[in-house]
Design an enzyme around this catalytic site. Structure first.
Site: not given
Ligand code: PMP
Length: 406
Positions: A203, A226, A364, A123, A200
């Site tokens: 997910q 999440k 993203c 991401h 990270d």
């Molecule tokens: N890493 C991953 C794998 C994600 O899916 C996301 C959110 N889509 C993020 C980081 C960023 O999370 P946040 O926008 O809640 O900071």
């Protein structure tokens, strides 16, 4: 099956509504999950009984709010099995946690010519902070690729490790492909070379039971929203030895110990990384969310979501023209797909009109989407409140989209 899905669904007020005169079907859980009544009630309770700025207050409410906040830290420590509450830093989300580590790790450890390894499936929140830090410090970001199933190319990753490698930063679970990375293997390999590993877990933590000591990861980052908790909450787990050595990220508030005209001393962990007034009501909600998940049992959640994933994979495979992106052996609760040559946005709009929320686009993760040479995907991501009947509805919506758009 150990979960009572009907009872669980009754806990989520938002799922009770109709949209376009149909029951709402929510398959955008990888973007954000819905909140059970228990979380909403915890926030209400906080404002009706405990609200006050925390730390350093001597009066009743301040002590009560501080206790609630610090109790939440203890429960999060237990949830991911960190060794100490010093290792649990509250942030506003995975993005802030990742930026915190990239910025402070860069300042403390990265010299020109050093290297950081990441992967093509990240991401942006776990890619751009490392890319920019490497550019600033004249270091090199090296990017491991994937195979045709969307699994990490472990040979390539191994080949990238060298004496110059200072950190490996990768996702636990891909938000586009659903791939669960072999993180234990990667961490063991990295540690043989004394290289720390950041995961990270944005997910990961909502689908798998995470034990940071067992994984032996050096950093683990995730977002509350999440994880059935409020937006604007997140966690950075870091091993104490690293958190002690890293410089502060932001300055002011509880992270301060003493300020003199010419210098400042900083507070101990975990407060050193918690500048300013934190999201106390959000953390109260996060605590309630974690209690809710522990009540259901992460193993039960993982088993049920795996059942949904298998069901969806089987049903969607049977639709002519559907192509999957991400068919790894180990996957968590989402499927990314395209239907023939229909653009993901067009498909998403029609699926929406059938009352079903799916996400479309690049999610993203532009380096990955470029690598796949597609404009984006349709992503259906599942949570434990979803059902196989809802997946049947998705199948009907896909058939309808195909009929209307081809
Ligand atoms: N890493 C991953 C794998 C994600 O899916 C996301 C959110 N889509 C993020 C980081 C960023 O999370 P946040 O926008 O809640 O900071």
């Amino acid at each position: 099956m150990n979960l009572n899905i009907e009872q669980i669904r009754a806990d989520f007020p938002i799922l009770q509504q109709q949209i376009y005169k149909r029951p709402l079907i929510y398959f955008d859980n990888a973007a954000s999950t819905q909140k059970p009544r228990q979380v909403i009630d915890a926030i209400r309770h906080y404002y009706e009984h405990d609200n006050c700025n925390i730390h350093r207050g001597v009066h009743y409410l301040s002590v009560k709010a501080t206790e609630a906040y610090e109790e939440a830290r203890k429960e999060i420590r237990q949830f991911i099995n960190a060794k100490s509450t010093h290792e649990i830093i509250f942030t506003k989300g995975a993005t802030e946690s990742l930026n915190l580590v990239a910025s402070t790790f860069g300042k403390r450890y990265i010299q020109p010519g050093d290297e950081v390894i990441t992967t093509i499936m990240e991401h942006h929140s776990n890619f751009v902070p490392w890319q920019q830090m490497c550019l600033e410090r004249r270091a090199l970001l090296r990017v491991a690729g994937i195979n045709a199933k969307g699994e990490l190319d472990m040979d390539e990753l191994k080949g990238l490790i060298s004496k110059k490698t200072k950190l490996i930063a990768l996702t636990h679970v891909s938000n586009v492909l659903g791939t669960v990375n072999p993180v234990r293997e990667i961490i063991a390999l990295a540690h043989q070379h004394d290289i720390p590993v950041l995961l990270d877990g944005a997910q990961g933590v909502s689908h798998l039971s995470v034990d940071v000591q067992e994984l032996d990861c050096d950093f683990y980052c995730f977002s509350g929203h999440k994880l059935y908790a409020p937006m604007g909450t997140g966690v950075l787990y870091g091993k104490e030895k690293y958190l002690e050595e890293l410089p502060p990220y932001q300055l002011g508030g509880e992270m301060i110990k003493d300020v003199y005209l010419d210098h400042t001393t900083f507070n101990e962990l975990p407060f050193k990384f918690e500048a300013g007034t934190p999201n106390v009501e959000g953390v109260a909600g996060l605590r309630a969310a974690v209690a809710y998940l522990q009540d259901l049992g992460m193993e039960n959640i993982a088993a049920y979501e795996d059942h949904l994933l298998r069901y969806a994979t089987e049903k969607l495979s049977a639709i002519e023209g559907v192509r999957f992106y991400g068919t790894a052996r180990h996957k968590a609760s989402l499927i990314s797909f395209l239907i023939g040559d229909i653009h993901s946005y067009d498909a998403g709009m029609i699926i929406d009109k059938m009352g079903i929320a799916v996400r479309t686009g690049h999610h993203c993760a532009m380096p990955l989407i470029d690598f796949l040479k597609i404009p984006g995907t349709v992503r259906a991501s599942f949570a434990f409140y979803n059902t196989t009947e809802e997946i049947d509805q998705l199948v009907s919506a896909i058939l309808k989209a195909r009929e209307m758009l081809t």
